[in-house]
Design an enzyme around this catalytic site. Structure first.
Site, short mmCIF file in Angstrom:
data_model
loop_
_atom_site.label_atom_id
_atom_site.label_comp_id
_atom_site.label_asym_id
_atom_site.label_seq_id
_atom_site.Cartn_x
_atom_site.Cartn_y
_atom_site.Cartn_z
N ASP A 151 0.81 -1.22 0.00
CA ASP A 151 0.00 0.00 0.00
C ASP A 151 0.85 1.27 0.00
O ASP A 151 1.83 1.39 0.72
CB ASP A 151 -0.94 0.04 1.20
CG ASP A 151 -1.77 1.30 1.19
OD1 ASP A 151 -2.56 1.48 0.25
OD2 ASP A 151 -1.59 2.13 2.10
N ASP A 304 -7.65 4.05 6.48
CA ASP A 304 -6.48 4.60 5.79
C ASP A 304 -5.93 5.81 6.56
O ASP A 304 -5.52 6.81 5.96
CB ASP A 304 -6.79 4.98 4.34
CG ASP A 304 -5.52 5.18 3.50
OD1 ASP A 304 -4.42 4.92 4.01
OD2 ASP A 304 -5.65 5.59 2.33
#
Ligand code: NCD
Length: 430
Positions: A151, A304
């Protein structure tokens, strides 16, 4: 110390009952319970008891950027947000691509003792996409890694993605993909659309996400492995996921609170607090994401949470790092965007913010409704209260929240990790 009698809580928004906790484990749920010996009593009248929230996507920044966040400060923000477990992303410095680094993060989380910190391992060495990292060694380590992700970067090479998907089958692992075809987003600053044209900023087109999701769903179906799609942000992605799920492929997906609430119009302020990857999209995307989450095509909400120091964020738009804080605001934004419009009830919130993420991450003891014998990982929510976001009052070491001065519904009154109150009266306990 880990024994409680929680009185008159609405269990996941349903019946009102007492919850007795002894030595960190729920012993009884029912009415008129007597307090276990040595237990503290908490009046939860009007509060909703949810299984402790679980975040599949948290950036804790340690090791490497302890000025922006530490495992401890991020854990505190998580507990205040109602979380009892978070999965720590691998894009630290050094990258979490070895057993040594994931064990370090896991130990730091255990020592902080506020939430369970489950490290995510990198898919490729240094997140560079060239050589596969030591997935097996990370899985076998004390950190017991099951989710792997580059990520911040996409595993763009389809051959690498296929090999990684095949490799993790041996221990029922999952590859969490940051879906962004890099050839289509070079230099991108925001969503490609009306506002990027007006502002003259290079656009990040929806198709860059959708093309990778489609490819990875096909690869996952082909090799029979598990794919998790990070931060889904477009209406087209929801369509692709619906199709992939209809095939019976083992694909799960997450959406972030900011993609359920904010649009690319925010970029017109040029305030980099609104810069995030993938970028804020359009009202049409928001509508499709909310519907997809309600329907279950999108499985979970993940934050996130991406803290950045003011040096990295308080600069001109093009130079600013993408990312925004999320842990302390996630639940309230889900209430505002999903519960208040009638798209989800509290059981639906528990499903998408606790039970399913716990299952995807394989976190035993999390994501379980209060019942006898279950570890007391719980959060108590006041659905009638509201609060205003004051950046300086957040527990993160960073200040990059796009929600400053916004008022949201629902507050976290208490969080329990194995019966220990990490948050009480809305305040962190250590
Ligand atoms: C993430 C970060 O800051 O680590 N930022 C973000 O905007 N989501 C990484 C990423 O770019 O995905």
């Amino acid at each position: 110390m880990n024994s409680w009698l929680i009185q008159n809580a609405s269990i996941v928004g349903r019946e009102t009952a007492d919850i007795a906790i002894e030595n960190g484990v729920v012993t009884e749920v029912g009415t008129g319970l007597t307090a276990p010996e040595g237990a503290r009593v908490l009046d939860a009248t009007g509060l909703i008891a949810l299984p402790g929230l679980v975040d599949l996507h948290t950036h804790l920044r340690e090791p490497g950027r302890e000025d922006a966040e530490t495992v401890e400060s991020g854990s505190r923000a998580a507990a205040l947000g109602g979380y009892t477990a978070v999965c720590a992303m691998a894009n630290t410095s050094p990258v979490a691509d070895t057993a040594g680094v994931v064990e370090q993060v896991w130990r730091l989380g255990r020592d902080a003792g506020l939430v369970d910190v489950q490290p995510i391992g990198a898919v490729t060495v240094g997140l560079k996409g060239e050589h596969m990292a030591e997935l097996g060694a990370m899985a076998d380590s004390a950190a017991n890694v099951r989710i792997f992700s580059d990520d911040g970067f996409c595993v763009a090479d389809p051959k690498m993605m296929r090999r990684a998907l095949e490799y993790v089958k041996a221990f029922d692992g999952v590859i969490a993909q940051h879906a962004e075809e890099p050839a289509l987003t070079a230099g991108a600053q925001m969503h490609e659309g009306e506002f990027s044209s007006q502002l003259g900023l290079a656009g990040w087109p929806a198709v860059a996400e959708e093309a990778i999701i489609a490819r990875d769903c096909l690869l996952t179906g082909h090799v029979g492995s598990r794919l998790h799609v990070c931060h889904v942000s477009t209406a087209g992605s929801v369509e692709i996921l619906r199709w992939a799920k209809s095939k019976g492929w083992r694909v799960t997906a997450e959406v972030c609170p900011h993609h359920l609430l904010l649009t690319d119009e925010r970029a017109t302020t040029y305030d980099p607090v609104n810069k995030v990857n993938p970028p804020l999209r359009t009202d049409t995307d928001i509508e499709a994401l909310r519907a997809g989450l309600a329907e279950g095509v999108i499985d979970v909400v993940a934050t996130d949470h991406a803290p950045h120091s003011s040096e990295d964020k308080d600069c001109e738009w093009a130079a600013a790092r993408p990312g925004m804080l999320g842990l302390q605001t996630a639940l309230s934004i889900v209430v505002k965007t999903m519960v208040e419009p009638g798209l989800l009830d509290w059981d639906g919130v528990a499903e998408r913010m606790s039970r399913r993420p716990a299952r995807i991450a394989g976190l035993d003891g999390h994501g379980l409704d209060p019942a006898p014998g279950v570890p007391a990982n719980l959060t108590l929510i006041d659905p009638a209260a509201s609060w205003t976001v004051v950046p300086n009052e957040l527990a993160s070491l960073s200040r990059n929240t796009p929600y400053a001065q916004m008022t949201f519904p629902a507050t976290v009154r208490a969080t329990f990790l194995r019966g220990e109150a990490t948050v009480l009266e809305g305040k962190a306990q250590k």
